[in-house]
Design an enzyme around this catalytic site. Sequence first.
Site, PDB file in Angstrom:
ATOM      1  N   GLU A  94       0.838  -1.205   0.000  1.00  0.00           N
ATOM      2  CA  GLU A  94       0.000   0.000   0.000  1.00  0.00           C
ATOM      3  C   GLU A  94       0.872   1.254   0.000  1.00  0.00           C
ATOM      4  O   GLU A  94       0.591   2.226  -0.705  1.00  0.00           O
ATOM      5  CB  GLU A  94      -0.910   0.016   1.237  1.00  0.00           C
ATOM      6  CG  GLU A  94      -1.842  -1.165   1.334  1.00  0.00           C
ATOM      7  CD  GLU A  94      -1.276  -2.327   2.158  1.00  0.00           C
ATOM      8  OE1 GLU A  94      -2.085  -3.056   2.766  1.00  0.00           O
ATOM      9  OE2 GLU A  94      -0.040  -2.514   2.192  1.00  0.00           O
ATOM     10  N   CYS A 116      -2.491  -2.499   7.406  1.00  0.00           N
ATOM     11  CA  CYS A 116      -2.083  -2.331   8.799  1.00  0.00           C
ATOM     12  C   CYS A 116      -2.338  -0.876   9.206  1.00  0.00           C
ATOM     13  O   CYS A 116      -2.715  -0.046   8.375  1.00  0.00           O
ATOM     14  CB  CYS A 116      -0.603  -2.676   8.961  1.00  0.00           C
ATOM     15  SG  CYS A 116       0.508  -1.442   8.213  1.00  0.00           S
TER      16      CYS A 116
END
Length: 154
Positions: free
Chosen positions: A80, A106
Site C-alpha cells: 500500500e 495495517c
Amino acid sequence: MSRPSWDEYFLQIATLVSSRSTCLRRKVGAVIVKDKQILTTGYNGVPRGLAHCGEVGCLREKMGIPSGKNQELCRGLHAEQNAIIQGALHGISIQNGFMYCTEQPCVTCAKMIINAGIVKIIYLNSYPDELARELLKEAKIEEIHYAQKNRKEN
C-alpha cells in the site's frame, strides 16, 4: 462469455502484482484505481536499489518478531505504501481513488491511505489490526473484505 466483475478484475491484478514481492514472509500487492482505470500499483519489498531480503535475510525472522508487531524493524515497505509513493513519484493524483489489496491494511498503511485521500479499500485477506479498522472507520473510508462479501451474496 463470463467476465470478472470490476472488483474481481482489480483484485486479480493485485494478486499478480504481489508475485513481484521480495518479502520472505508475506507476498502482498496493491492497486489504486480511479474511474475503473489503474493509477498505480505496489508490492511489498525493500526500497529501490537495496539488497532484497532473499539476499541478506529477514531481520524480523532472525529476531523472532511475530507478524503485525514492530513493523519498523523491517527493510521493506508495504504494498500500500509503495502504491501511494508511486503516485507521488510520478505526479499522479490518487485522491478519491479505490485501493485493491491482497491483504487488509495495517495501521501505518491505514494512516497513509487516509491522508492520501483514498475513499474505498477492497481486500482479500484479513489482517489482525483493530486500530487500523477503527481509524479507517472514523475517517469514513469504506472497507470491504471481498471474500466475506461474496459469501454473503452466494
